[in-house]
Scaffold this motif. Structure first.
Motif, PDB file in Angstrom:
ATOM      1  N   LEU A   1       1.165  -1.043  -0.065  1.00 43.37           N
ATOM      2  CA  LEU A   1      -0.345  -0.112   0.461  1.00 43.37           C
ATOM      3  C   LEU A   1       0.996   0.874  -0.389  1.00 43.37           C
ATOM      4  CD1 LEU A   1      -2.400  -1.422   2.768  1.00 43.37           C
ATOM      5  CD2 LEU A   1      -3.027  -0.455  -0.051  1.00 43.37           C
ATOM      6  N   ILE A   2       2.427   1.085   0.590  1.00 47.64           N
ATOM      7  CA  ILE A   2       3.167   2.561   0.345  1.00 47.64           C
ATOM      8  C   ILE A   2       3.849   2.837  -1.003  1.00 47.64           C
ATOM      9  CG2 ILE A   2       2.695   2.434   3.064  1.00 47.64           C
ATOM     10  CD1 ILE A   2       6.245   1.726   2.616  1.00 47.64           C
ATOM     11  N   GLY A   3       3.214   1.822  -1.468  1.00 49.46           N
ATOM     12  CA  GLY A   3       4.284   2.122  -3.140  1.00 49.46           C
ATOM     13  C   GLY A   3       3.749   3.049  -4.193  1.00 49.46           C
ATOM     14  N   SER A   4       2.498   3.852  -3.828  1.00 47.11           N
ATOM     15  CA  SER A   4       2.987   5.035  -4.420  1.00 47.11           C
ATOM     16  C   SER A   4       3.120   6.193  -4.076  1.00 47.11           C
ATOM     17  CB  SER A   4       0.632   5.308  -4.022  1.00 47.11           C
ATOM     18  OG  SER A   4       0.507   6.897  -5.096  1.00 47.11           O
ATOM     19  N   PRO A   5       3.403   6.692  -2.462  1.00 48.72           N
ATOM     20  CA  PRO A   5       4.266   7.559  -1.887  1.00 48.72           C
ATOM     21  C   PRO A   5       5.225   7.158  -2.196  1.00 48.72           C
ATOM     22  CG  PRO A   5       2.561   6.567   0.017  1.00 48.72           C
ATOM     23  CD  PRO A   5       2.474   6.412  -1.426  1.00 48.72           C
TER      24      PRO A   5
END
Length: 280
Positions: free
Chosen positions: A195-199
């Motif tokens: 889930l932290i891939g985008s930032p």
């Protein structure tokens, strides 16, 4: 990474940091509920992906008795009571493995399908906290390609961990107590990384960077990930709460990178926090 690690040095024990991670997810839910636009942006891709995975898991539930009998041929000659017990245990193990794989795969596929939507949600959260320090321009197709490759690696890891957990599910008592807890922990960790891939992509950082940053504050990452994992097991929870998980993940990413997660906290051009906040 050492500087970031110092900035988020815990002031509480592991249990407190775990609860802080849960709190980040709850904050994500709050941001989500206060922004109807975010709800509309995030629910559509989750509905598309959720329809497929809910159907697949429903099929597993429907055929679980037949599958349990298929994988326990050694019990065919046992008494009806013992054969039934073994098949029940096998069925529970199958459902546990299916749940782990479904949650991780659902998250990976939904993030890929809704990449522009979830990128917008993540950006909006960060903009409310002062923007993304050290942001880089990442072409859409390049970002999508990396996202697919990283997601496939994480799904592969869930399979690699899931198979031994499935086998351990046959161990009396342990299989019904310790194994589900381990599955939630492993699934939670994989979800946090996913889930932290985008930032992280916005900062020009890749999968190894995500893992290293989360390892620096593992209890917080696990608190966030396990909370998301458990909520995704609730019927329709994954579909309805996916945008909230993305919003919370933006907060988690900022925390583990040593950047402010409370509006008004100062940050220099290099992205380092100039005032330590109690929330961190």
């Amino acid at each position: 990474m050492n500087a970031s690690r110092d900035l988020v040095a815990p002031v509480t024990g592991a249990a407190g940091r775990f609860l802080a991670g849960v709190g980040l997810f709850l904050r994500g839910i709050g941001l989500y509920l206060r922004s109807p636009g975010l709800m509309l942006l995030g629910v559509v891709p989750a509905l598309i992906s959720g329809a497929f995975f809910l159907t697949a898991f429903g099929a597993l539930v429907y055929f679980v008795d037949d599958l349990a009998a298929l994988i326990t041929p050694f019990a065919d000659d046992w008494s009806a009571a013992w054969r039934g017990l073994v098949q029940v245990v096998a069925g529970l193990a199958l459902l546990g493995l299916g749940g782990l794989l479904t949650v991780v795969a659902f998250t990976a596929v939904t993030l890929i399908i809704g990449d522009p939507f979830y990128e917008k949600i993540s950006e909006r959260v960060e903009d409310g906290l002062g923007g993304t320090p050290n942001a880089v321009e990442v072409p859409f197709w390049s970002s999508l390609r990396h996202s697919i490759a990283d997601s496939l690696r994480l799904v592969g890891l869930s399979v690699a961990f899931g198979v031994p957990l499935f086998a351990a599910g046959f161990i009396p008592v342990v299989g019904q107590t310790v194994v589900p807890a381990l599955a939630a922990t492993i699934g939670g960790w994989l979800l946090a990384v996913e889930l932290i891939g985008s930032p992280f992509y916005r900062r020009g950082l890749r999968l190894p960077d995500r893992r290293a940053a989360l390892r620096a504050d593992r209890p917080t990452a696990l608190g966030f990930g396990v909370a998301v994992f458990v909520s995704f097991l609730i019927p329709l929870g994954a579909v309805l709460l996916m945008p909230a998980a993305v919003a919370g993940a933006a907060l988690l990413a900022r925390r583990v990178l040593g950047q402010p997660i409370t509006a008004g906290t100062g940050a220099g051009q290099d992205g380092k926090v100039t005032e330590r906040r109690e929330a961190q």
